[in-house]
Structures are given as structure tokens and as C-alpha cells.
Design a protein around this motif. Structure first.
Motif, mmCIF file in Angstrom:
data_model
loop_
_atom_site.group_PDB
_atom_site.id
_atom_site.type_symbol
_atom_site.label_atom_id
_atom_site.label_comp_id
_atom_site.label_asym_id
_atom_site.label_seq_id
_atom_site.Cartn_x
_atom_site.Cartn_y
_atom_site.Cartn_z
ATOM 1 N N TRP A 46 0.808 -1.215 0.000
ATOM 2 C CA TRP A 46 0.000 0.000 0.000
ATOM 3 C C TRP A 46 0.843 1.267 0.000
ATOM 4 O O TRP A 46 0.451 2.300 0.513
ATOM 5 N N ASP A 47 2.010 1.195 -0.578
ATOM 6 C CA ASP A 47 2.852 2.364 -0.801
ATOM 7 C C ASP A 47 2.141 3.255 -1.831
ATOM 8 O O ASP A 47 1.487 2.741 -2.745
ATOM 9 N N PRO A 48 2.228 4.590 -1.708
ATOM 10 C CA PRO A 48 1.527 5.467 -2.666
ATOM 11 C C PRO A 48 1.872 5.170 -4.127
ATOM 12 O O PRO A 48 0.992 5.218 -4.992
ATOM 13 N N LYS A 49 3.108 4.852 -4.409
ATOM 14 C CA LYS A 49 3.507 4.553 -5.786
ATOM 15 C C LYS A 49 2.824 3.274 -6.280
ATOM 16 O O LYS A 49 2.360 3.207 -7.421
ATOM 17 N N GLU A 50 2.756 2.276 -5.422
ATOM 18 C CA GLU A 50 2.082 1.027 -5.794
ATOM 19 C C GLU A 50 0.599 1.274 -6.047
ATOM 20 O O GLU A 50 0.039 0.767 -7.026
ATOM 21 N N VAL A 51 -0.009 2.041 -5.176
ATOM 22 C CA VAL A 51 -1.441 2.312 -5.308
ATOM 23 C C VAL A 51 -1.725 3.062 -6.599
ATOM 24 O O VAL A 51 -2.640 2.712 -7.354
ATOM 25 N N TRP A 52 -0.944 4.089 -6.897
ATOM 26 C CA TRP A 52 -1.195 4.868 -8.102
ATOM 27 C C TRP A 52 -0.854 4.089 -9.367
ATOM 28 O O TRP A 52 -1.487 4.299 -10.410
ATOM 29 N N THR A 53 0.101 3.190 -9.311
ATOM 30 C CA THR A 53 0.368 2.331 -10.455
ATOM 31 C C THR A 53 -0.851 1.457 -10.726
ATOM 32 O O THR A 53 -1.245 1.254 -11.881
ATOM 33 N N PHE A 54 -1.482 0.955 -9.661
ATOM 34 C CA PHE A 54 -2.690 0.162 -9.822
ATOM 35 C C PHE A 54 -3.860 1.024 -10.308
ATOM 36 O O PHE A 54 -4.649 0.579 -11.149
ATOM 37 N N VAL A 55 -3.981 2.243 -9.802
ATOM 38 C CA VAL A 55 -5.044 3.144 -10.263
ATOM 39 C C VAL A 55 -4.914 3.382 -11.768
ATOM 40 O O VAL A 55 -5.912 3.332 -12.509
ATOM 41 N N ILE A 56 -3.702 3.611 -12.229
ATOM 42 C CA ILE A 56 -3.463 3.813 -13.664
ATOM 43 C C ILE A 56 -3.896 2.574 -14.440
ATOM 44 O O ILE A 56 -4.559 2.670 -15.479
ATOM 45 N N TRP A 57 -3.533 1.410 -13.930
ATOM 46 C CA TRP A 57 -3.894 0.157 -14.584
ATOM 47 C C TRP A 57 -5.417 0.032 -14.692
ATOM 48 O O TRP A 57 -5.953 -0.343 -15.739
ATOM 49 N N VAL A 58 -6.130 0.377 -13.619
ATOM 50 C CA VAL A 58 -7.597 0.286 -13.611
ATOM 51 C C VAL A 58 -8.218 1.271 -14.607
ATOM 52 O O VAL A 58 -9.156 0.921 -15.330
ATOM 53 N N VAL A 59 -7.696 2.482 -14.671
ATOM 54 C CA VAL A 59 -8.249 3.479 -15.601
ATOM 55 C C VAL A 59 -8.076 3.006 -17.040
ATOM 56 O O VAL A 59 -9.020 3.060 -17.843
ATOM 57 N N TYR A 60 -6.891 2.515 -17.378
ATOM 58 C CA TYR A 60 -6.677 2.044 -18.746
ATOM 59 C C TYR A 60 -7.426 0.752 -19.031
ATOM 60 O O TYR A 60 -7.858 0.523 -20.168
ATOM 61 N N ALA A 61 -7.620 -0.103 -18.029
ATOM 62 C CA ALA A 61 -8.460 -1.287 -18.212
ATOM 63 C C ALA A 61 -9.897 -0.845 -18.503
ATOM 64 O O ALA A 61 -10.570 -1.426 -19.364
ATOM 65 N N GLY A 62 -10.343 0.182 -17.799
ATOM 66 C CA GLY A 62 -11.674 0.732 -18.057
ATOM 67 C C GLY A 62 -11.790 1.293 -19.463
ATOM 68 O O GLY A 62 -12.815 1.119 -20.137
ATOM 69 N N TYR A 63 -10.755 1.969 -19.906
ATOM 70 C CA TYR A 63 -10.739 2.521 -21.266
ATOM 71 C C TYR A 63 -10.888 1.406 -22.295
ATOM 72 O O TYR A 63 -11.752 1.471 -23.175
ATOM 73 N N LEU A 64 -10.050 0.381 -22.170
ATOM 74 C CA LEU A 64 -10.096 -0.718 -23.136
ATOM 75 C C LEU A 64 -11.417 -1.475 -23.043
ATOM 76 O O LEU A 64 -11.981 -1.891 -24.067
ATOM 77 N N HIS A 65 -11.926 -1.644 -21.845
ATOM 78 C CA HIS A 65 -13.205 -2.326 -21.662
ATOM 79 C C HIS A 65 -14.348 -1.530 -22.295
ATOM 80 O O HIS A 65 -15.208 -2.101 -22.974
ATOM 81 N N ALA A 66 -14.349 -0.228 -22.071
ATOM 82 C CA ALA A 66 -15.396 0.623 -22.646
ATOM 83 C C ALA A 66 -15.339 0.607 -24.167
ATOM 84 O O ALA A 66 -16.384 0.598 -24.832
ATOM 85 N N ARG A 67 -14.149 0.600 -24.704
ATOM 86 C CA ARG A 67 -14.012 0.554 -26.164
ATOM 87 C C ARG A 67 -14.497 -0.777 -26.722
ATOM 88 O O ARG A 67 -15.192 -0.814 -27.727
ATOM 89 N N ALA A 68 -14.109 -1.884 -26.051
ATOM 90 C CA ALA A 68 -14.406 -3.204 -26.595
ATOM 91 C C ALA A 68 -15.852 -3.635 -26.366
ATOM 92 O O ALA A 68 -16.443 -4.295 -27.230
ATOM 93 N N THR A 69 -16.431 -3.291 -25.223
ATOM 94 C CA THR A 69 -17.758 -3.823 -24.907
ATOM 95 C C THR A 69 -18.886 -2.809 -25.082
ATOM 96 O O THR A 69 -20.013 -3.207 -25.344
#
Length: 109
Positions: A46-69
Motif C-alpha cells: 500500500w505504498d503510494p507509488k504502488e497504489v497509483w500504479t494500480f489506479v493507472i492500470w484500472v483506468v486504462y483497463a476501463g478505457y479498453l473495456h469501454a471501447r471493446a464492450t
């Protein structure tokens, strides 16, 4: 203006680049967790860098999901892509400097 690509071409290019970059970002997230286990004896802390790396991953996963589905294109898709980019900037320019943690330069973590 005639020399510039169309909005549709830019949108498609953006999608293709994100589709290539997302697995690479996934690799950085997983490889970082493996490295953390070897270095610090834990995969996630739960280091801030780890959390924000995961947040970035979730946002881009959302982007790809929204585009595909959902067929998001144009302004909606660009908005999500820009939100992901804003998260990346925040991670590198704010978290690195002002947040204290194992990955920060603000102080000893």
C-alpha cells in the motif's frame, strides 16, 4: 488542416497504442510485485507509488473495456485516455516528490 489525420484515424490509433501499452503496464505492475517480494518480503504494501500504479492500470483497463464492450469512441474514449494520462502525470510528478513511501523522494520511506 488537410495534412492532419481525421478524428476517426486518431481515435483508432489511440486505441491501438493503448492496446499495445496495456500489457506492458500490466507487466510492470506484476514485475514490481515480484521484485518487492524479493526485496522487501511482500508483494503489496500500500505504498503510494504502488497504489497509483494500480489506479493507472484500472483506468486504462476501463478505457479498453469501454471501447471493446460498450463501443465508446470519440470524446468519451478520449476523456478516459486523458484521465489515464493525468494519473500517470500525477504518479510521476506528485507522488514521487511529495508522498513519503518506499518509492518516494520526499523523504526516507
Amino acid at each position: 488542416m488537410d495534412a492532419l489525420p481525421s478524428a476517426r484515424d486518431l481515435d483508432l490509433t489511440s486505441y491501438r497504442l493503448h492496446a499495445i501499452a496495456f500489457p506492458l503496464w500490466t507487466f510492470t505492475l506484476v514485475a514490481g510485485a515480484i521484485w518487492a517480494e524479493n526485496a522487501w518480503g511482500r508483494y503489496w504494501g500500500w505504498d503510494p507509488k504502488e497504489v497509483w500504479t494500480f489506479v493507472i492500470w484500472v483506468v486504462y483497463a476501463g478505457y479498453l473495456h469501454a471501447r471493446a464492450t460498450r463501443g465508446w469512441q470519440g470524446r468519451k474514449a478520449a476523456g478516459l485516455a486523458l484521465a489515464g494520462y493525468a494519473c500517470i502525470l500525477f504518479n510521476f510528478l506528485v507522488v514521487n516528490i511529495f508522498f513519503v513511501g518506499m518509492h518516494a523522494y520526499a523523504g526516507v520511506g
